[in-house]
Design a protein around this motif. Structure first.
Motif, mmCIF file in Angstrom:
data_model
loop_
_atom_site.group_PDB
_atom_site.id
_atom_site.type_symbol
_atom_site.label_atom_id
_atom_site.label_comp_id
_atom_site.label_asym_id
_atom_site.label_seq_id
_atom_site.Cartn_x
_atom_site.Cartn_y
_atom_site.Cartn_z
ATOM 1 N N TYR A 123 0.855 -1.181 0.000
ATOM 2 C CA TYR A 123 0.000 0.000 0.000
ATOM 3 C C TYR A 123 0.889 1.228 0.000
ATOM 4 N N ARG A 124 0.293 2.385 -0.165
ATOM 5 C CA ARG A 124 0.998 3.657 -0.001
ATOM 6 C C ARG A 124 0.070 4.604 0.743
ATOM 7 N N LEU A 125 0.415 4.917 1.989
ATOM 8 C CA LEU A 125 -0.391 5.837 2.784
ATOM 9 C C LEU A 125 0.441 6.270 3.987
ATOM 10 N N GLU A 126 0.958 7.474 3.916
ATOM 11 C CA GLU A 126 1.745 7.994 5.032
ATOM 12 C C GLU A 126 0.822 8.513 6.123
ATOM 13 N N MET A 127 1.340 8.591 7.345
ATOM 14 C CA MET A 127 0.519 9.028 8.472
ATOM 15 C C MET A 127 0.000 10.453 8.285
ATOM 16 N N GLN A 128 0.777 11.292 7.604
ATOM 17 C CA GLN A 128 0.358 12.680 7.417
ATOM 18 C C GLN A 128 -0.552 12.880 6.200
ATOM 19 N N SER A 129 -0.883 11.791 5.507
ATOM 20 C CA SER A 129 -1.759 11.882 4.331
ATOM 21 C C SER A 129 -3.175 12.281 4.729
#
Length: 245
Positions: A123-129
């Motif tokens: 997946y791709r999802l940073e905490m600041q997204s």
């Protein structure tokens, strides 16, 4: 003593190096976020990921080719980045991996908190997204990341600020959150260089796992050719390791 690290943006599928041994504790919440990602248009996804057209197209295609229920890769094997390269978890002995499974936690924008052998999908999802349905992942996760950790002993922070600040608002009196700083002296100031810090964090995890370290004294004994513990610049909640000169 537990330790936290950040995930990496790049990921891989590897079902051979280590078997999946557990399911993420917050898997139901992760499924909710994954469905939100899959509902995005390509343009919306690119805005969330803040990446190039090429990377957006690649990640968008992977997102829609991925089934949330599998095939799954152990989390510590699935992330590909500098810290994980120097940690080299695929080369862990069985005792080192057992130590990591008990003591190492990976904070994740999608999964919340992961044990090393929790099965995950790319997946791709940073905490600041910011997602349209969930404009703040910090608010989405709330205190659940903090509450998933064992605060009966110190928790060692080997993560970036982006992930560590998902915990700090929820710290309670008596809980010890110990920051590890890897840097060099620049005059009287300790300067942290991001890439070198990631290398040191990965090496630190490997060191602790190989030696089954359970005390802060054991952490301070970190034996690395490029770093030494500096007691003069350290404190009860901050351990400073300086580059050797």
């Amino acid at each position: 003593m537990q330790m936290i690290i950040a995930p990496a943006k790049a990921m891989r599928v590897d079902t051979d190096s280590w078997p999946v041994a557990s399911t993420p504790a917050l898997n139901a919440e992760a499924a909710t976020l994954f469905r939100s990602l899959q509902q995005l248009t390509l343009a919306e996804a690119q805005a969330v990921w803040r990446c190039s057209d090429r990377l957006a197209a690649t990640n968008y295609a992977r997102l829609h080719a991925t089934h949330f229920d599998g095939p799954r890769t152990p989390a510590v094997i699935g992330y590909v980045g500098i810290q994980y390269h120097y940690m080299a978890p695929d080369l862990f002995t069985a005792p080192a991996m057992a130590y990591a499974q008990a003591n190492l936690r990976i904070l994740s924008g999608l999964y919340g908190v992961l044990r090393p052998l929790d099965g995950i999908v790319p997946y791709r999802l940073e905490m600041q997204s910011r997602l349209p349905d969930h404009p703040s992942l910090y608010a989405f996760w709330g205190a659940r990341l903090h509450d998933a950790l064992d605060w009966s002993a110190p928790v060692l922070n080997l993560a970036s600020q982006e992930y560590a600040k998902a915990l700090t608002p929820y710290l309670r009196p008596g809980e010890r959150f110990i920051e590890c700083v890897f840097g060099r002296l620049q005059g009287a100031r300790v300067q942290v260089r991001a890439t070198r810090a990631k290398i040191a964090r990965g090496a630190m995890v490997r060191y602790l796992a190989e030696r089954q370290v359970t005390t802060l004294a054991g952490v301070q004994a970190f034996d690395h050719p490029e770093y030494r513990f500096d007691p003069a610049r350290s404190s009860d909640d901050r351990l400073v390791f300086l580059e050797r000169t």
